[in-house]
Design an enzyme around this catalytic site. Structure first.
Site, short mmCIF file in Angstrom:
data_model
loop_
_atom_site.label_atom_id
_atom_site.label_comp_id
_atom_site.label_asym_id
_atom_site.label_seq_id
_atom_site.Cartn_x
_atom_site.Cartn_y
_atom_site.Cartn_z
N GLY A 1 18.23 6.00 15.83
CA GLY A 1 17.26 4.91 16.58
C GLY A 1 16.16 4.22 15.98
O GLY A 1 15.89 3.06 16.08
N HIS B 1 7.67 4.79 -18.10
CA HIS B 1 6.21 4.19 -17.62
C HIS B 1 6.54 2.37 -17.97
O HIS B 1 6.84 2.03 -19.01
CB HIS B 1 5.03 4.37 -18.39
CG HIS B 1 3.97 3.81 -17.95
ND1 HIS B 1 3.25 4.04 -16.87
CD2 HIS B 1 3.01 2.74 -18.76
CE1 HIS B 1 2.09 3.63 -16.63
NE2 HIS B 1 2.01 2.66 -17.80
#
Length: 468
Positions: A187, A447
């Site tokens: 849903g 990073h």
């Protein structure tokens, strides 16, 4: 006389059936698959996982073009929705993947029978087609027929105004008002699609919150974000009846908080109140296959039913109705039949909701740990503090890691935020190998990446998180 003889006959070609069949063939078992539909892949590839993710991706691009690109300095002018092209793209993806399964069957020398499979004896399956039938003799049978949507007696599907997930994936127009009965995974995902495309979406949920089986902290973030985007939530609400009025569907509902009653109307109603095992016509009663009160086939630890040689996997047995769970069970059955040690670790079965932001979980939640009397340490870190998330402009959410307080072994991982479904993978691998939060914290993470949020959450278990 039988028309063919096999080591394994699989009934159903969804993820569990076709993956299990391929593994069986790889291990040298003469294998056949029976599929009642014209295309292979089951619900997942045809009217479930794959088409819904295609529409989710397309609707995200549409929403980004309208609302988000301008913040990146990208001006696109007037944006118009071309729904037929969007649906066509979805269908093309589905066709490519179902065709890919057919190719894999040929590559692995798996016989494919189109028709309805019915077990006539413990070692015999009848393939029923419009033009007759064929008998397959086999040493083992694997039932992998999946599940079908649960229909409410007062909301029968017509797949036009009252739709299941199948109909919601094929609407030819954007409803002005879409009512979603059931605040579960299906849903919310499909409601998200049509909300982004312009529908006013209202989710009606019987429980006191959406997705009651998920970690509450995650769902609080998701509900807040979806509410900002215009999705309305009516929790603790029971739908009691329906009627058609001109071009509207009117639902009667009752508040479970104060007992008040009222109505709400919409152009389309999506009923997503769960799914049930599909075993009709398989011959379970005739052969004597035992099932539980929910209609699920009862199996032992080796996925064998009470009838020797007849196995069952996926949505037709107990456990979460997830494609990847069915896949691993199919592989396990194939390996057991080949004399190997087939096994599924249910402690590491992930659950994902492909909304925006995504929600992904594995293992136990804080509430479950407390209920089980397990002493835990929890590490949590927000995407707001992550450089890559800031650069992407997607900073809602966090990563939470739950570890055993004494051993530091990771017991659960919960993520709400960008790419949550992809980020969860490293936590699953760590859990599969009995890893600790320290193991995760000491591992390199490039990073700047979103994966650093996972590392920071692991560091936070020991209160060592850093600001980036």
């Amino acid at each position: 006389m039988s028309d063919a003889q096999y080591d394994l006959v699989v009934i159903g070609s969804g993820p569990g059936g076709y993956v299990g069949a391929i593994r069986a063939a790889q291990l040298g078992l003469k294998t056949a698959v029976i599929e009642k539909d014209k295309t292979l892949g089951g619900t997942c590839l045809n009217v479930g996982c794959i088409p819904s993710k295609a529409l989710l991706e397309s609707s995200e691009h549409y929403q980004a073009a309208i609302h988000d690109l301008k913040t990146h300095g990208v001006k696109v002018g007037d944006v118009a929705l071309d729904l037929p092209t969007m649906m066509g793209r979805k269908d093309k993806i589905v066709g490519s993947l179902t065709g890919g399964v057919a190719f894999l069957f040929k590559k692995n020398k798996i016989d494919h029978y189109q028709g309805f499979g019915k077990i006539s004896k413990p070692n015999e399956v009848e393939v029923i087609t419009g033009s007759g039938s064929k008998i397959l003799q086999t040493k083992a049978i694997m039932i992998a027929t999946g599940s079908i949507p649960t229909e409410l007696p007062f909301l029968p599907y017509d797949e036009k105004r009252v739709v299941s997930s199948t109909g919601a994936l094929a609407l030819g127009f954007v409803p002005k008002e879409l009512l979603v009965v059931g605040g579960g995974v299906i849903g919310l995902e499909l409601g998200s699609v049509w909300s982004r495309l312009g529908s006013k979406v209202t989710v009606i949920e019987y429980s006191d919150r959406i997705l009651p089986m998920m970690d509450k902290d995650l769902i609080d973030v998701l509900e807040k974000t979806l509410s900002k985007e215009g999705v309305k939530f009516m929790t603790s609400t029971k739908v009691t009846g329906s009627k058609l009025e001109k071009d509207k569907v009117v639902l009667d509902f009752e508040s479970l908080k104060d007992g008040s009653k009222s109505t709400i109307s919409g152009d389309v109603v999506l009923v997503s109140t769960g799914r049930k095992p599909f075993t009709a016509g398989l011959g379970c009663e005739e052969v004597g296959i035992e099932r539980d009160k929910q209609g699920r086939i009862i199996v032992d630890h080796h996925y064998q039913s009470n009838i020797p040689g007849i196995f069952a996997i996926g949505d037709v047995i107990a456990g979460p109705m997830l494609a990847h769970k069915a896949e691993e069970e199919g592989v396990a059955v194939a390996e057991l039949l080949a004399g190997k040690a087939g096994h599924v670790n249910y402690n590491t079965v992930p659950s994902v909701i492909y909304t925006h932001p995504e929600v992904a979980s594995v293992g136990i939640s804080e509430d479950q740990a407390k209920a089980q009397g397990i002493e835990i340490a929890v590490g949590k870190f927000p995407f707001m503090a992550n450089g890559r998330a800031k650069a992407m402009g997607q900073t809602d959410g966090f990563v939470k890691i739950i570890a055993d307080k004494k051993t530091d072994r990771i017991l659960g991982g919960h993520i709400v935020g960008p790419r949550a479904s992809e980020l969860l993978g490293e936590i699953i691998v760590a859990m599969e190998f009995g890893g600790s939060s320290e193991d995760l914290a000491r591992s390199f993470h490039s990073h700047p990446t979103l994966s650093e949020v996972v590392r920071e959450a692991a560091l936070a278990v020991d209160k060592r998180q850093r600001q980036m």
